[in-house]
Motif scaffolding. Structure first.
Motif, PDB file in Angstrom:
ATOM      1  N   ALA A   1      85.485   6.637  -7.228  1.00  0.00           N
ATOM      2  CA  ALA A   1      86.021   8.130  -6.985  1.00  0.00           C
ATOM      3  C   ALA A   1      85.373   9.193  -8.064  1.00  0.00           C
ATOM      4  CB  ALA A   1      86.912   8.135  -6.253  1.00  0.00           C
ATOM      5  N   HIS A   2      85.334   8.052  -9.234  1.00  0.00           N
ATOM      6  CA  HIS A   2      85.935   9.375 -10.229  1.00  0.00           C
ATOM      7  C   HIS A   2      85.782  10.542 -10.852  1.00  0.00           C
ATOM      8  CE1 HIS A   2      82.086   9.105 -12.208  1.00  0.00           C
ATOM      9  NE2 HIS A   2      81.409   8.044 -11.791  1.00  0.00           N
ATOM     10  N   GLU A   3      84.091  11.180  -9.781  1.00  0.00           N
ATOM     11  CA  GLU A   3      83.250  12.551  -9.888  1.00  0.00           C
ATOM     12  C   GLU A   3      84.308  13.362  -9.308  1.00  0.00           C
ATOM     13  OE1 GLU A   3      80.397  11.804  -8.270  1.00  0.00           O
ATOM     14  OE2 GLU A   3      79.287  10.645  -9.467  1.00  0.00           O
ATOM     15  N   MET A   4      85.828  13.187  -8.327  1.00  0.00           N
ATOM     16  CA  MET A   4      86.408  14.139  -8.014  1.00  0.00           C
ATOM     17  C   MET A   4      87.544  14.422  -8.979  1.00  0.00           C
ATOM     18  SD  MET A   4      85.356  14.161  -4.971  1.00  0.00           S
ATOM     19  CE  MET A   4      87.065  15.113  -3.780  1.00  0.00           C
ATOM     20  N   ILE A   5      87.716  13.892  -9.949  1.00  0.00           N
ATOM     21  CA  ILE A   5      88.341  14.386 -10.945  1.00  0.00           C
ATOM     22  C   ILE A   5      87.951  16.372 -11.479  1.00  0.00           C
ATOM     23  CG2 ILE A   5      88.314  14.919 -13.856  1.00  0.00           C
ATOM     24  CD1 ILE A   5      89.270  11.315 -12.746  1.00  0.00           C
ATOM     25  N   LEU A   6      86.808  16.353 -11.192  1.00  0.00           N
ATOM     26  CA  LEU A   6      85.909  18.108 -11.287  1.00  0.00           C
ATOM     27  C   LEU A   6      86.911  18.718 -10.151  1.00  0.00           C
ATOM     28  CD1 LEU A   6      82.599  16.850 -11.751  1.00  0.00           C
ATOM     29  CD2 LEU A   6      83.588  17.248 -13.901  1.00  0.00           C
ATOM     30  N   GLU A   7      86.832  17.724  -9.339  1.00  0.00           N
ATOM     31  CA  GLU A   7      87.150  18.654  -8.126  1.00  0.00           C
ATOM     32  C   GLU A   7      88.801  19.130  -8.463  1.00  0.00           C
ATOM     33  OE1 GLU A   7      85.690  19.985  -6.074  1.00  0.00           O
ATOM     34  OE2 GLU A   7      83.941  19.750  -6.152  1.00  0.00           O
ATOM     35  N   MET A   8      89.130  18.833  -8.826  1.00  0.00           N
ATOM     36  CA  MET A   8      90.969  18.420  -9.293  1.00  0.00           C
ATOM     37  C   MET A   8      91.483  19.333 -10.871  1.00  0.00           C
ATOM     38  SD  MET A   8      92.852  15.006  -9.155  1.00  0.00           S
ATOM     39  CE  MET A   8      94.153  15.320  -9.502  1.00  0.00           C
ATOM     40  N   VAL A   9      90.071  19.536 -11.248  1.00  0.00           N
ATOM     41  CA  VAL A   9      90.391  20.598 -12.470  1.00  0.00           C
ATOM     42  C   VAL A   9      89.917  21.771 -12.219  1.00  0.00           C
ATOM     43  CG1 VAL A   9      90.488  18.683 -14.435  1.00  0.00           C
ATOM     44  CG2 VAL A   9      88.634  19.527 -13.818  1.00  0.00           C
TER      45      VAL A   9
ATOM     46  N   ARG B   1      83.496  23.972 -12.412  1.00  0.00           N
ATOM     47  CA  ARG B   1      82.740  24.780 -12.049  1.00  0.00           C
ATOM     48  C   ARG B   1      81.224  24.576 -13.251  1.00  0.00           C
ATOM     49  NH1 ARG B   1      82.104  28.989  -8.426  1.00  0.00           N
ATOM     50  NH2 ARG B   1      83.888  29.466  -8.730  1.00  0.00           N
ATOM     51  N   ASP B   2      80.072  24.221 -12.923  1.00  0.00           N
ATOM     52  CA  ASP B   2      79.132  23.582 -13.747  1.00  0.00           C
ATOM     53  C   ASP B   2      78.566  24.777 -14.008  1.00  0.00           C
ATOM     54  OD1 ASP B   2      76.785  23.063 -15.503  1.00  0.00           O
ATOM     55  OD2 ASP B   2      76.527  21.621 -13.189  1.00  0.00           O
ATOM     56  N   PRO B   3      78.191  25.262 -15.336  1.00  0.00           N
ATOM     57  CA  PRO B   3      78.115  26.956 -15.906  1.00  0.00           C
ATOM     58  C   PRO B   3      76.387  26.920 -15.369  1.00  0.00           C
ATOM     59  CG  PRO B   3      78.027  25.147 -17.675  1.00  0.00           C
ATOM     60  CD  PRO B   3      78.847  24.654 -16.294  1.00  0.00           C
ATOM     61  N   ASN B   4      75.691  26.246 -15.276  1.00  0.00           N
ATOM     62  CA  ASN B   4      74.248  26.077 -15.314  1.00  0.00           C
ATOM     63  C   ASN B   4      74.162  25.812 -13.489  1.00  0.00           C
ATOM     64  OD1 ASN B   4      73.625  25.636 -17.915  1.00  0.00           O
ATOM     65  ND2 ASN B   4      73.578  23.835 -17.168  1.00  0.00           N
TER      66      ASN B   4
ATOM     67  N   PRO C   1      77.007  30.083  -7.034  1.00  0.00           N
ATOM     68  CA  PRO C   1      76.604  29.678  -6.373  1.00  0.00           C
ATOM     69  C   PRO C   1      75.947  30.875  -5.136  1.00  0.00           C
ATOM     70  CG  PRO C   1      78.757  30.525  -7.912  1.00  0.00           C
ATOM     71  CD  PRO C   1      77.200  30.549  -8.247  1.00  0.00           C
ATOM     72  N   VAL C   2      74.964  30.548  -4.875  1.00  0.00           N
ATOM     73  CA  VAL C   2      74.159  31.518  -4.526  1.00  0.00           C
ATOM     74  C   VAL C   2      74.603  31.888  -2.982  1.00  0.00           C
ATOM     75  CG1 VAL C   2      72.043  32.058  -3.179  1.00  0.00           C
ATOM     76  CG2 VAL C   2      72.209  30.951  -5.087  1.00  0.00           C
ATOM     77  N   ALA C   3      75.566  30.689  -2.149  1.00  0.00           N
ATOM     78  CA  ALA C   3      76.185  31.235  -0.938  1.00  0.00           C
ATOM     79  C   ALA C   3      77.162  32.197  -0.715  1.00  0.00           C
ATOM     80  CB  ALA C   3      76.496  29.719  -0.245  1.00  0.00           C
ATOM     81  N   ALA C   4      78.074  32.023  -2.378  1.00  0.00           N
ATOM     82  CA  ALA C   4      78.975  33.338  -2.146  1.00  0.00           C
ATOM     83  C   ALA C   4      78.551  34.638  -1.898  1.00  0.00           C
ATOM     84  CB  ALA C   4      79.391  32.644  -3.744  1.00  0.00           C
ATOM     85  N   PHE C   5      76.855  35.108  -2.891  1.00  0.00           N
ATOM     86  CA  PHE C   5      76.722  36.700  -2.114  1.00  0.00           C
ATOM     87  C   PHE C   5      76.454  36.628  -0.619  1.00  0.00           C
ATOM     88  CE2 PHE C   5      75.173  35.532  -6.531  1.00  0.00           C
ATOM     89  CZ  PHE C   5      75.745  36.238  -6.906  1.00  0.00           C
ATOM     90  N   TYR C   6      77.006  35.850  -0.348  1.00  0.00           N
ATOM     91  CA  TYR C   6      76.020  36.278   1.693  1.00  0.00           C
ATOM     92  C   TYR C   6      77.417  35.496   1.921  1.00  0.00           C
ATOM     93  CZ  TYR C   6      71.517  36.033  -0.167  1.00  0.00           C
ATOM     94  OH  TYR C   6      70.056  36.137  -0.686  1.00  0.00           O
ATOM     95  N   GLY C   7      79.155  36.152   1.703  1.00  0.00           N
ATOM     96  CA  GLY C   7      79.811  35.853   1.957  1.00  0.00           C
ATOM     97  C   GLY C   7      80.579  34.420   2.368  1.00  0.00           C
ATOM     98  N   ASP C   8      80.213  33.724   1.716  1.00  0.00           N
ATOM     99  CA  ASP C   8      80.513  32.079   2.035  1.00  0.00           C
ATOM    100  C   ASP C   8      81.344  32.062   0.425  1.00  0.00           C
ATOM    101  OD1 ASP C   8      81.709  29.299   2.201  1.00  0.00           O
ATOM    102  OD2 ASP C   8      79.648  28.614   2.353  1.00  0.00           O
ATOM    103  N   PRO C   9      82.900  32.290   0.689  1.00  0.00           N
ATOM    104  CA  PRO C   9      82.842  31.829  -1.004  1.00  0.00           C
ATOM    105  C   PRO C   9      83.172  30.724  -1.734  1.00  0.00           C
ATOM    106  CG  PRO C   9      84.684  32.516   0.879  1.00  0.00           C
ATOM    107  CD  PRO C   9      83.540  32.533   1.652  1.00  0.00           C
TER     108      PRO C   9
ATOM    109  N   LEU D   1      85.410  29.029  -3.326  1.00  0.00           N
ATOM    110  CA  LEU D   1      87.096  28.942  -3.742  1.00  0.00           C
ATOM    111  C   LEU D   1      86.894  27.416  -4.941  1.00  0.00           C
ATOM    112  CD1 LEU D   1      89.066  30.200  -1.304  1.00  0.00           C
ATOM    113  CD2 LEU D   1      87.489  31.429  -3.496  1.00  0.00           C
ATOM    114  N   ARG D   2      87.723  27.152  -6.185  1.00  0.00           N
ATOM    115  CA  ARG D   2      88.264  26.448  -6.392  1.00  0.00           C
ATOM    116  C   ARG D   2      89.928  26.219  -6.733  1.00  0.00           C
ATOM    117  NH1 ARG D   2      83.600  23.249  -8.315  1.00  0.00           N
ATOM    118  NH2 ARG D   2      81.901  23.775  -6.717  1.00  0.00           N
ATOM    119  N   VAL D   3      90.306  25.159  -6.453  1.00  0.00           N
ATOM    120  CA  VAL D   3      91.415  24.718  -7.020  1.00  0.00           C
ATOM    121  C   VAL D   3      91.400  23.842  -8.464  1.00  0.00           C
ATOM    122  CG1 VAL D   3      94.096  24.499  -6.073  1.00  0.00           C
ATOM    123  CG2 VAL D   3      92.103  25.236  -4.797  1.00  0.00           C
ATOM    124  N   ASN D   4      92.748  24.476  -8.901  1.00  0.00           N
ATOM    125  CA  ASN D   4      92.743  23.762 -10.358  1.00  0.00           C
ATOM    126  C   ASN D   4      94.298  22.815  -9.710  1.00  0.00           C
ATOM    127  OD1 ASN D   4      93.194  21.888 -12.806  1.00  0.00           O
ATOM    128  ND2 ASN D   4      93.561  24.054 -14.073  1.00  0.00           N
ATOM    129  N   PHE D   5      94.017  21.732  -9.257  1.00  0.00           N
ATOM    130  CA  PHE D   5      95.056  20.606  -9.385  1.00  0.00           C
ATOM    131  C   PHE D   5      96.079  20.080  -9.917  1.00  0.00           C
ATOM    132  CE2 PHE D   5      92.122  21.013  -5.268  1.00  0.00           C
ATOM    133  CZ  PHE D   5      93.025  21.399  -4.113  1.00  0.00           C
TER     134      PHE D   5
END
Length: 594
Positions: free
Chosen positions: A169-177, A180-183, A186-194, A196-200
């Motif tokens: 599950a090491h890829e979940m470290i990306l979620e913990m910190v 957000r991939d700079p490349n 988030p197209v969905a954010a333009f259409y009302g689907d936020p 959101l990322r939380v730095n746990f």
């Protein structure tokens, strides 16, 4: 006996359901060998009672089928006991087990959350890598508990997360910190689907409870030391480990120092060729000891910089207060410094941005962390001066963090090339189009760079003395109407006197006298011009303080120059100032007229 009791798990009476669940739990505890045979009967019932029901339009809200918190706790204890007894046999009910765990982790009752975390820990111990297909789902269920209002739940969630991350599950470290991939946009954010990322990890590192911070530090250290994919996440986890070095809790800071030492030892073992080459060709920079017995490296301890000077009782002993507590107690080894230097770019950019934060708490923690990072970087900080100097000059005026920012400037002056620092700071001070306060901040940063450059033998400060004095004698700097700029000018002169050897001060005594006299004249003129308003009274008080500082600067210079000329008996009173002025009267008058 268990089958009739299991039928009572959905009884209309809460008391009956509670007694039935308690009886089954006691029966299993008295006969643990029967747990495997009852698994096909108990697991489906527990899933039905603990699994969350979806919300129904016009009906009840979403929630578990069992409404009683006490009964849900007993059911969770029953489930945990089964998992701990049957071992790998629970794999046959993977879907049901995952559904029960997700429901228990999201339960509103904190005791159920604690039982669920213990159950996850038991599953990891019994199944190991067999949990890989569902490990990310379990981590996703545990992450919200790291922000629970009860510290015991946060600690339990961390203890479950630590070993679970090793099961694929090491890829979940990306979620913990909150990565957000700079490349990716988030197209969905333009259409009302936020999106959101939380730095746990950030929340846990700044947790109000010391036990939570300590447990988080141990989990991060375990991942950085033993996770197979640790190199991929090294740069993301290292800042949280370094933040523990400057933690206010002594137990947390000592644990961080211990983990950093282990990471340094691991780095030396994995990069033995690099360390050997550094020891052979750059022994002064490495400041390490090489074992001659087997040609390997047995102990590579860093004692350079301020720590070595302080421990040796040399000129840097007076600067011991710069060192964070954990670093002062045990100077970092070579491998730890190389590890930090290799990740310097990823560390410094967000810290320099955080220095201008409008929140005092994050800004204070960031400055303390930057101080520790600069100490570990040493001379390697020269490659990042273009980023560090603007950030420090902008943050040095903040009253809450001023002392630590000044220490950061002094660390740069101690470790880096003073000419390179002057090349970045002098244009900021001389910029006539800039705000006077911004110029004063740059000059104040320059003053503390001089303080750091004098921590050694004073050679760097002596080389910079002519350039700094030329700056201070500039009419737009030394004779400015701005009180902040004049105060910074006095501070720069004071630090120059403290940093330079007496012989250098004797050579440049006329210029220093002119700087002090011009400041004294400006401040006394300000005292004469004041009227009777409240604002004028405040300005008069500031002018009086600066005039007193200018007089102290004269006495300080007279004492330093007099000590070298008279073998230590020059004194520092008004008589020595008069003698110094009489000795350099002609040169002082010539400089004032020019």
């Amino acid at each position: 006996m268990c089958k009739p009791l299991l039928r009572r798990f959905d009884d209309v009476s809460e008391k009956c359901r509670d007694l039935a669940a308690s009886c089954v739990l006691k029966l299993l505890r008295s006969c643990p060998d029967e747990a495997l045979g009852l698994l096909p009967y108990v697991v489906p019932v527990l899933e039905e009672r603990l699994r969350r029901k979806p919300a129904v339009v016009g009906g009840g809200a979403a929630g578990p089928a069992e409404p009683s918190e006490e009964v849900r706790l007993t059911l969770a204890q029953l489930f945990g006991f089964l998992v701990s007894q049957v071992g790998q046999a629970v794999c046959a009910y993977a879907g049901e087990v995952l559904a029960v765990l997700e429901a228990a982790l999201g339960d509103a009752y904190h005791e159920v959350n604690l039982e669920a975390c213990s159950c996850v820990h038991a599953l990891v111990a019994s199944l190991g890598m067999r949990l890989q297909p569902v490990s990310k789902q379990l981590v996703a269920g545990l992450l919200p508990l790291t922000t629970h209002k009860r510290y015991r739940v946060r600690v339990a969630a961390l203890r479950a997360l630590g070993p679970l991350m090793h099961q694929g599950a090491h890829e979940m470290i990306l979620e913990m910190v909150g990565h957000r991939d700079p490349n990716m946009v988030p197209v969905a954010a333009f259409y009302g689907d936020p999106d959101l990322r939380v730095n746990f990890c950030g929340k846990l590192a700044a947790d109000a409870n010391a036990q939570v911070r300590l447990e988080f530090l141990r989990v991060v250290g375990d991942w950085m030391l033993r996770l197979p994919e640790r190199v991929d996440h090294e740069g993301r986890l290292l800042p949280f480990l370094l933040a523990g070095m400057v933690d206010e809790g002594p137990q947390v800071s000592c644990e961080a120092a211990r983990l950093l030492d282990q990471l340094g030892e691991q780095y030396e073992q994995e990069h033995e060729a690099e360390v050997k080459e550094l020891l052979r060709y750059c022994p002064a920079e490495a400041a390490a000891t090489e074992a001659a017995a087997d040609g390997g490296i047995t102990a590579v301890n860093s004692c350079t910089g301020l720590g070595a000077l302080a421990s040796a009782g040399g000129p840097g002993a007076a600067q011991q207060e710069w060192l964070p507590t954990a670093l002062a107690a045990a100077p970092p080894r070579l491998g730890a410094r190389l590890l930090v230097q290799g990740n310097a770019g990823r560390l410094l950019a967000p810290m320099c941005a955080e220095l201008s934060s409008w929140q005092a708490g994050p800004r204070t923690r960031c400055v303390a962390l930057l101080e520790a990072v600069l100490l570990l970087l040493g001379r390697k900080a020269e490659g990042h001066l273009q980023l560090l100097v603007p950030a420090l000059t902008k943050a040095i005026r903040e009253s809450t963090t001023r002392q630590q920012v000044e220490s950061c400037c002094a660390l740069l002056g101690r470790a880096c090339s003073v000419p390179e620092l002057l090349a970045l700071l002098l244009p900021r001070v001389r910029d006539a189009g800039a705000d006077a306060c911004a110029r004063a901040d740059a000059l104040l940063a320059l003053a503390h760079v001089l303080r750091g450059s004098g921590a050694g033998d004073g050679g760097s400060a002596a080389e910079a003395a002519p350039i700094v004095l030329e700056l201070l004698l500039d009419p737009e700097v030394g004779e400015s109407d701005d009180k902040h700029l004049r105060a910074s000018c006095l501070e720069a002169a004071r630090q120059l006197i403290a940093a330079c050897p007496p012989a250098v001060l004797a050579e440049h005594a006329p210029q220093l006298l002119v700087v002090a006299l011009l400041s004294l004249a400006s401040d006394r003129a300000g005292l004469v011009r004041q009227d009777a308003t409240a604002a004028a009274a405040a300005e008069a008080e500031v002018a009086a303080m600066q005039a007193e500082e200018a007089e102290q600067l004269l006495r300080m210079l007279a004492g330093a120059v007099g000590a070298t000329r008279e073998g230590g008996g020059g004194g520092s009173g008004d008589g020595s100032v008069d003698r110094l002025l009489a000795q350099h009267r002609e040169m002082v008058l010539r400089l004032v007229i020019s």
